[in-house]
Design an enzyme around this catalytic site. Sequence first.
Site: not given
Length: 491
Positions: A256, A289
């Site tokens: 990720e 993020c």
Amino acid sequence: MNERYLEVAGVKVSPDLYVDGKRIACTTTFENFSPIDQRSLGMMSEAGPQEVDAAIEAALRAFPAWAALGPEKRKAYLDRFAQEIGKRADELCVLESNDAGVLLSRMRHGVVPRAMLNLTHFAAHALTLQDRVIDTAQATHRVRHDPAGVVAIITPWNSPLMLATWKIGPALAAGNTVILKAPEWAPLTSSLLADCADAAGLPPGVFNLLQGSGANTGAALVADPRLSRISFTGSVPTARKIAQAAGANLVPCSLELGGKSAFIVLEDADIEQAAATGALMYRNAGQVCLAGTRFLVHERIRDTFVETMRMNVASLRIGDPREEGIELGPIIHPRQVDRVQGFVQRAVDAGARLLWGGRAHPYGAQYFEPTMLTSVQQRDEIVQQEVFGPVLTLQTFTDDGEVVALANGTDYGLGGVCYGETQHAADVAEKVRTGFIWVNSFGIRDLDAPFGGVKRSGIGREGGDWSFEFFCDVKDVMLPKQPFRASFSHR
């Protein structure tokens, strides 16, 4: 467990590794600093190859018995693990706020409850997985999710507790044993998490904690062929190194990674709501993020949107994240401050114009003003590369085709936000290449839903069944419906 502790804001926390149910001190250490005021929080043990080997050996020894327990008995352990987190909630909040600069209020009301839920939810979800049946004309297929083995979990510094438990929960619930590699710049809540696991009675070797740099500890861990899975959240450059090391041993990875997500504001959007949500993109000093960092605003509403968002941003309170009412805290490390400032300066030098911000905040050395840049081109570094700080860009568009092209015009594809009339916004959102996108909202995270990115934003999905698909070996046990007769003859 030994009695060697650091004391941080009145909270005692071990600076040492946790391997095979015991604390291990190392001769090699690294110094840990608070981003709030750059004070030293103490010297932490750094694992080298010998300690990495010990952690893997401990996890391998513990795996057969832990896997054999079955999901119901593992659930009891994980429920106790979550309870121990709840008992030490105040300590975890204080540690992460001091260590990572996360708002104390966000820790109390968001992160710690979510960390507990990460364990209990996935423990319960594991009960639903075994012996799923697929009936065909030829056979009954019993589909099993068997634990894979030893799992390495590597987490970043921007949300250490939440992201660690987000991965630990399904990994342990599936029957794997875990080695958590704590983030070097914010290791303290991971250490206290080991104390919670110990207090919950997890058998030795089921949960292990390593600390240290990526170049030393992390590299030794991911290169080991005895691992069965590697789950990583972090940057693209680090992911490339992990994938290369894992690929040599054919160890599956879940990655990720970064984001450069679009925040789309259509002509029919509720401007006040969009602007209020837009200000949230500065949350955690922009070190998120999944934030929408590229604002794409219809040209007809551009000026109204900018002024509305300017007022929202001007009201944000910046300061010590431990104080009530503070909304933006520090950037994690001086190197990250330099990185953020460098991005802004290069953008301005290339022709970008500052709408607001763009410099260090007077509160302290690691605080940076919320920043918005416009007059940027799609090819510009500031549009194409993840800054990971409180820096946004603004571009305009004239129609849906143009905004979709702009939204899709980077190598990233993690998240996104789209504001507009509901059906219109949903139609546009469906055309954006990304792992997920919020329509007229932001930050909704359901644990049963898939989470992950496309393109350079990652490989794989986490959440619900998707977590278990990764952390398990999926096996099909086939029972024929008719007597089987072996034959080489062709039909």
